[in-house]
Write an enzyme that holds these catalytic residues in place. Structure first.
Site, PDB file in Angstrom:
ATOM      1  CB  THR A  11       8.495  13.317 -51.528  1.00 22.61           C
ATOM      2  OG1 THR A  11       8.598  12.214 -52.252  1.00 22.61           O
ATOM      3  CG2 THR A  11       6.755  13.291 -51.264  1.00 22.61           C
ATOM      4  CD  GLU A  51       4.875  27.995 -34.582  1.00 20.88           C
ATOM      5  OE1 GLU A  51       4.435  29.506 -33.527  1.00 20.88           O
ATOM      6  OE2 GLU A  51       4.111  27.279 -34.062  1.00 20.88           O
ATOM      7  NE  ARG A 101       8.556   8.651 -44.478  1.00 19.23           N
ATOM      8  CZ  ARG A 101       8.354   7.694 -46.036  1.00 19.23           C
ATOM      9  NH1 ARG A 101       9.498   7.181 -45.799  1.00 19.23           N
ATOM     10  NH2 ARG A 101       7.968   7.810 -46.315  1.00 19.23           N
ATOM     11  CE  LYS A 155       6.799  10.330 -53.768  1.00 13.32           C
ATOM     12  NZ  LYS A 155       5.891   8.933 -52.193  1.00 13.32           N
ATOM     13  CG  ASP A 179       3.101  15.825 -56.350  1.00 14.67           C
ATOM     14  OD1 ASP A 179       4.316  15.327 -56.558  1.00 14.67           O
ATOM     15  OD2 ASP A 179       2.521  14.942 -55.763  1.00 14.67           O
ATOM     16  CE1 TYR A 211       6.248  24.563 -32.380  1.00 12.61           C
ATOM     17  CE2 TYR A 211       7.346  24.027 -30.336  1.00 12.61           C
ATOM     18  CZ  TYR A 211       6.792  24.206 -31.401  1.00 12.61           C
ATOM     19  OH  TYR A 211       5.451  22.879 -30.852  1.00 12.61           O
TER      20      TYR A 211
HETATM   21  N1  PLP Z   1       2.935  12.660 -53.959  1.00  7.67           N
HETATM   22  C1  PLP Z   1       2.978  11.850 -55.004  1.00  7.67           C
HETATM   23  C2  PLP Z   1       3.165  12.006 -56.089  1.00  7.67           C
HETATM   24  C3  PLP Z   1       2.976  11.124 -54.323  1.00  7.67           C
HETATM   25  O1  PLP Z   1       3.736   9.745 -54.577  1.00  7.67           O
HETATM   26  C4  PLP Z   1       3.371  10.851 -52.722  1.00  7.67           C
HETATM   27  C5  PLP Z   1       3.721   9.662 -51.638  1.00  7.67           C
HETATM   28  O2  PLP Z   1       3.398   8.675 -52.520  1.00  7.67           O
HETATM   29  C6  PLP Z   1       3.194  12.081 -52.116  1.00  7.67           C
HETATM   30  C7  PLP Z   1       2.739  13.567 -52.340  1.00  7.67           C
HETATM   31  C8  PLP Z   1       2.772  11.891 -50.764  1.00  7.67           C
HETATM   32  O3  PLP Z   1       3.952  12.202 -49.364  1.00  7.67           O
HETATM   33  P1  PLP Z   1       3.424  12.251 -47.922  1.00  7.67           P
HETATM   34  O4  PLP Z   1       3.651  10.134 -48.335  1.00  7.67           O
HETATM   35  O5  PLP Z   1       5.283  12.288 -47.560  1.00  7.67           O
HETATM   36  O6  PLP Z   1       3.115  12.591 -47.525  1.00  7.67           O
END
Ligand code: PLP
Length: 353
Positions: free
Chosen positions: A228, A58, A237, A231, A202, A56
């Site tokens: 993320t 935090e 993950r 990908k 994002d 842990y």
């Molecule tokens: N942002 C985008 C652009 C995504 O395509 C995705 C997932 O497909 C996410 C966020 C969310 O990621 P997670 O599935 O790890 O929560």
């Protein structure tokens, strides 16, 4: 034959072990074409099974609510150092459990409930966390959407600007789950500045391409970048938040903990660190180039066979087939392909009926 990292599961839980083996067999015997998936380096897969999972921690390195953090502090600091170097920014939080958590943490730290958010329409390639009514982002915030240009099916920066001027959002979200073209982050920042909005990029889908310089970087344009790690970045993950302005540091870090999450998944964070190391390698650059080359060859082949693609092709790792003019829908195509051993995902397209 070398034992798999999960082989010991067999003796304690043969049922789950069997399902892991079946999934491995499925992944080996099918063509995995889902653009948001990847195959993790085996060393990183094994590395997720480390004793860091027992700990842990935090809080942030050297500012924890638990003791015994000497090694997790060093590990998390190393992961932060690597990811900031990889993407050329000052600060990072590597604790988000996922991309959705990273976006939630950013919105909860920089926005108040009811604030306006402007993101890409789900049907046009946006993500649920960019304001969809079925997601926290659409329930907590006053979400508005921009769309792709009707004819070219490309981001239309003039239309986005007009929309932003009209609704005056507190945050503009750039980035997509299903957009096959280069995104102009500088244009987004110009628009954000005109309306005094935060620009959140994002880059979940394209993070690997950004790391290898095959897609322009969201820095220095974005106020905050989320991603993320699993990908195109090809890590375990997880999620990550990146930024440059130290005035945002306390807010963003608090957005992750204590606002959204509890204890960090240290075994995942360790392998995010290894993923950032691998993503800086020449080998990774070659892999990203091959990904784009393959996606483009695939797109050209489909087009030459008379198929319709959203935006007519691709600049990145994904290809969106538009079957609106056909006698079947995308869900049917996806399930027929699945039956044939080709795994894809159905997705909305602009103007989807
Ligand atoms: N942002 C985008 C652009 C995504 O395509 C995705 C997932 O497909 C996410 C966020 C969310 O990621 P997670 O599935 O790890 O929560």
């Amino acid at each position: 034959m070398a034992q798999t990292p999960w082989y010991p599961v067999k003796s304690v839980d043969p049922e789950i072990y069997q399902l892991i083996e079946l999934e491995l067999a499925r992944q080996r015997s099918t063509l995995e074409m889902i653009a948001s998936e990847n195959f993790l380096h085996p060393a990183l897969m094994a590395g997720m099974a480390s004793p860091f999972t027992n700990k842990y921690a935090e809080g942030l390195p050297h500012r924890r609510y638990y003791d015994g953090c000497v090694h997790v502090d060093a590990m998390e600091e190393l992961a932060i150092k690597r990811v900031t170097e990889l993407f050329g920014c000052e600060f990072a939080n590597v604790q988000p459990h996922s991309g959705a958590s990273a976006n939630a943490a950013v919105m909860m730290s920089l926005l108040e409930p009811g604030d306006r958010v402007l993101g890409l329409d789900l049907d046009h390639g946006g993500h649920l966390t960019h304001g969809s009514p079925v997601n926290f982002s659409g329930r907590l915030y006053d979400a508005h959407f921009y769309q792709l240009d009707n004819n070219k099916e490309l981001l239309d920066y003039h239309a986005i600007e007009a929309k932003a001027l009209e609704i005056k959002p507190a945050m503009i979200v750039a980035g997509a789950s299903a957009y096959p073209r280069i995104i102009d982050f500088a244009a987004f920042r110009t628009i954000a500045d005109k309306v005094g909005a935060y620009l959140l990029v994002d880059m979940a889908h394209i993070a690997g391409l950004v790391a290898s310089h095959h897609h322009p970087s969201p820095f220095p344009h974005a106020h905050v970048v989320t991603s993320t790690t699993h990908k195109t970045l090809r890590g375990p993950r997880g999620g990550v938040i990146l930024w440059n302005d130290d005035q945002l540091s306390t807010l963003l870090n608090k957005g992750v903990f204590p606002i959204l999450q509890g204890g960090p998944l240290l075994h995942q964070i360790a392998m995010k660190g290894s993923c950032f190391l691998l993503a800086a390698s020449d080998e990774f650059k070659v892999l990203q180039q091959k990904t784009i080359d393959n996606a483009q060859a695939f797109a050209q082949t489909l087009v030459s066979q008379g198929q319709k693609l959203v935006s007519g092709g691709t600049d990145n790792h994904l290809v969106l087939l538009d079957v609106r003019h056909r006698d079947f829908d995308g869900a049917t195509v996806a399930s027929v392909l699945d039956h044939l051993g080709i795994t894809v995902n159905k997705n909305a397209v602009p103007g989807d009926p």
